[in-house]
Design a protein around this motif. Structure first.
Motif, PDB file in Angstrom:
ATOM      1  N   THR A   1       0.853  -1.198  -0.195  1.00 59.76           N
ATOM      2  CA  THR A   1      -0.120  -0.088  -0.006  1.00 59.76           C
ATOM      3  C   THR A   1       0.810   1.126  -0.101  1.00 59.76           C
ATOM      4  N   ASN A   2       0.225   2.364  -0.162  1.00 56.93           N
ATOM      5  CA  ASN A   2       0.909   3.798   0.117  1.00 56.93           C
ATOM      6  C   ASN A   2       1.591   4.155  -1.126  1.00 56.93           C
ATOM      7  N   LEU A   3       1.238   3.680  -2.267  1.00 48.28           N
ATOM      8  CA  LEU A   3       1.783   4.171  -3.568  1.00 48.28           C
ATOM      9  C   LEU A   3       1.026   5.014  -4.457  1.00 48.28           C
ATOM     10  N   GLU A   4       0.258   6.106  -3.790  1.00 49.28           N
ATOM     11  CA  GLU A   4      -0.617   6.790  -4.660  1.00 49.28           C
ATOM     12  C   GLU A   4       0.276   8.026  -5.125  1.00 49.28           C
ATOM     13  N   ASN A   5       1.609   8.092  -4.816  1.00 51.32           N
ATOM     14  CA  ASN A   5       2.555   9.084  -5.352  1.00 51.32           C
ATOM     15  C   ASN A   5       3.364   8.365  -6.507  1.00 51.32           C
ATOM     16  N   GLU A   6       3.159   7.272  -6.587  1.00 51.68           N
ATOM     17  CA  GLU A   6       4.108   6.731  -7.939  1.00 51.68           C
ATOM     18  C   GLU A   6       3.519   6.979  -9.013  1.00 51.68           C
ATOM     19  N   GLU A   7       4.354   7.312  -9.952  1.00 52.40           N
ATOM     20  CA  GLU A   7       3.812   7.363 -11.571  1.00 52.40           C
ATOM     21  C   GLU A   7       3.046   6.230 -11.704  1.00 52.40           C
ATOM     22  N   ASN A   8       3.913   4.780 -11.641  1.00 55.31           N
ATOM     23  CA  ASN A   8       3.274   3.750 -12.015  1.00 55.31           C
ATOM     24  C   ASN A   8       3.549   2.791 -10.787  1.00 55.31           C
ATOM     25  N   MET A   9       2.303   2.525 -10.150  1.00 53.23           N
ATOM     26  CA  MET A   9       2.338   1.798  -9.077  1.00 53.23           C
ATOM     27  C   MET A   9       3.117   0.415  -9.104  1.00 53.23           C
ATOM     28  N   ASP A  10       2.820  -0.300 -10.209  1.00 55.15           N
ATOM     29  CA  ASP A  10       3.647  -1.631 -10.441  1.00 55.15           C
ATOM     30  C   ASP A  10       5.203  -1.564 -10.396  1.00 55.15           C
ATOM     31  N   ASP A  11       5.585  -0.093 -10.743  1.00 56.71           N
ATOM     32  CA  ASP A  11       7.061   0.005 -10.911  1.00 56.71           C
ATOM     33  C   ASP A  11       7.841  -0.530  -9.575  1.00 56.71           C
ATOM     34  N   TRP A  12       7.009  -0.335  -8.504  1.00 60.86           N
ATOM     35  CA  TRP A  12       7.642  -0.440  -7.070  1.00 60.86           C
ATOM     36  C   TRP A  12       8.091  -1.897  -6.952  1.00 60.86           C
ATOM     37  N   TRP A  13       7.346  -2.756  -7.464  1.00 57.33           N
ATOM     38  CA  TRP A  13       7.713  -4.178  -7.418  1.00 57.33           C
ATOM     39  C   TRP A  13       8.874  -4.813  -8.204  1.00 57.33           C
ATOM     40  N   THR A  14       8.856  -4.074  -9.329  1.00 58.65           N
ATOM     41  CA  THR A  14       9.958  -4.278 -10.030  1.00 58.65           C
ATOM     42  C   THR A  14      11.401  -3.840  -9.472  1.00 58.65           C
ATOM     43  N   THR A  15      11.269  -2.837  -8.649  1.00 61.24           N
ATOM     44  CA  THR A  15      12.608  -2.164  -8.022  1.00 61.24           C
ATOM     45  C   THR A  15      12.742  -2.960  -6.609  1.00 61.24           C
ATOM     46  N   ASN A  16      11.663  -3.213  -6.307  1.00 63.41           N
ATOM     47  CA  ASN A  16      11.732  -4.002  -4.927  1.00 63.41           C
ATOM     48  C   ASN A  16      11.737  -5.488  -4.764  1.00 63.41           C
ATOM     49  N   LYS A  17      11.466  -6.173  -5.821  1.00 63.57           N
ATOM     50  CA  LYS A  17      11.189  -7.609  -5.687  1.00 63.57           C
ATOM     51  C   LYS A  17      12.338  -8.456  -5.232  1.00 63.57           C
ATOM     52  N   ALA A  18      13.393  -8.159  -5.534  1.00 68.77           N
ATOM     53  CA  ALA A  18      14.716  -8.894  -4.978  1.00 68.77           C
ATOM     54  C   ALA A  18      14.863  -8.552  -3.361  1.00 68.77           C
ATOM     55  N   HIS A  19      14.642  -7.369  -2.975  1.00 72.51           N
ATOM     56  CA  HIS A  19      14.837  -6.986  -1.701  1.00 72.51           C
ATOM     57  C   HIS A  19      13.483  -7.830  -0.766  1.00 72.51           C
ATOM     58  N   ILE A  20      12.565  -7.847  -1.384  1.00 80.92           N
ATOM     59  CA  ILE A  20      11.517  -8.588  -0.463  1.00 80.92           C
ATOM     60  C   ILE A  20      11.865 -10.076  -0.557  1.00 80.92           C
ATOM     61  N   GLU A  21      12.348 -10.585  -1.613  1.00 85.36           N
ATOM     62  CA  GLU A  21      12.425 -12.199  -1.525  1.00 85.36           C
ATOM     63  C   GLU A  21      13.705 -12.434  -0.763  1.00 85.36           C
TER      64      GLU A  21
END
Length: 264
Positions: A137-157
């Motif tokens: 959540t909390n991604l309302e200020n992102e131009e493309n919300m799905d880009d967050w996952w692309t950037t942070n997927k490795a950190h999450i896993e």
């Protein structure tokens, strides 16, 4: 005459303030759940929200749990919270099982608290048997919300969190509906995810397996004995080694779960 199928059951969990109640309202398209900002931390009383749609195949039962804060495990509150989580999971076995865990986190770095709550809920309480979806959540200020996952997927896993699916969303419309388009985009993504998970077979945590057997041996487990067998240490090791709990707190938690199971 055929009976209507039961709506799938989803449990929402996460820390306080990450937007769990707002997620319920997003899914429902209505203000069903009040914010937990004034609720007492370290309780896991769940609130059930049956959400119905014009298309009954989309109906769901949501179980919103009050937030888990840092699991210091030095007071009865957090222990009671986990016992109530276990009680909810077991009770849903008689209601068709659980179709998914919705692990709600705010966009950002994965903290130790997030990791510990994931391990306690998904690995320990659900024995990794229930599909887990990550809701960021909390991604309302992102131009493309799905880009967050692309950037942070490795950190999450790399943090040990491996969801079966995920959504990157906002649960707020903002001042003067500034984020309304992203809000409705988020709602569509979440509903599609729930439909996909709801079409799968439900999971019933197998309390008759090692989990229950270990609980039944708590009298021996809590009393020092010469033959402290490997199987009797499994739950304790899970909580102390993997979930980083103190040994005395892990024992107290297991004892509470044992008492809880005898009531069910």
């Amino acid at each position: 005459m055929s009976s209507q199928p039961r709506p799938p059951n989803f449990i929402i969990f996460g820390e306080m303030g990450v937007g769990k109640s707002s997620l319920v309202n997003l899914i429902a398209g209505d203000q069903l759940a009040a914010s937990s900002s004034s609720a007492q931390s370290c309780t896991l009383e769940s609130t059930e929200y049956p959400v119905t749609f014009s298309d009954s195949q989309l109906n769901v039962n949501l179980f919103d749990t009050v937030g888990l804060d840092s699991p210091t495990m030095n007071n009865a509150g957090y222990l009671d919270a986990l016992v109530k989580a276990h009680e909810l999971i077991v009770s849903l076995k008689n209601r068709g099982g659980v179709h998914g865990l919705l692990f709600c986190i705010k966009a950002g770095r994965v903290s130790n608290t997030i990791q510990q709550n994931y391990r306690l809920f998904f690995e320990f309480l659900c024995q990794e048997q229930v599909p887990l979806a990550l809701v960021v959540t909390n991604l309302e200020n992102e131009e493309n919300m799905d880009d967050w996952w692309t950037t942070n997927k490795a950190h999450i896993e790399n943090s040990g969190i491996v969801p079966i699916t995920h959504v990157c969303i906002t649960t707020v419309k903002g001042y003067q509906n500034a984020y309304e388009a992203r809000y409705f985009e988020s709602r569509k993504k979440v509903l599609n995810m729930l439909k996909e998970l709801g079409n799968r077979d439900a999971c019933s945590v197998d309390v008759s397996s090692w989990f229950a057997r270990m609980c039944k041996k708590l009298r021996e487990f809590l009393v020092p004995t010469k033959g402290f067998g490997r199987s009797r240490q499994k739950m304790l090791q899970m909580l102390t080694k993997r979930c980083k709990l103190r040994k005395e707190d892990a024992m107290q938690l297991l004892q509470k779960i044992h008492v809880d199971e005898e009531r069910l």
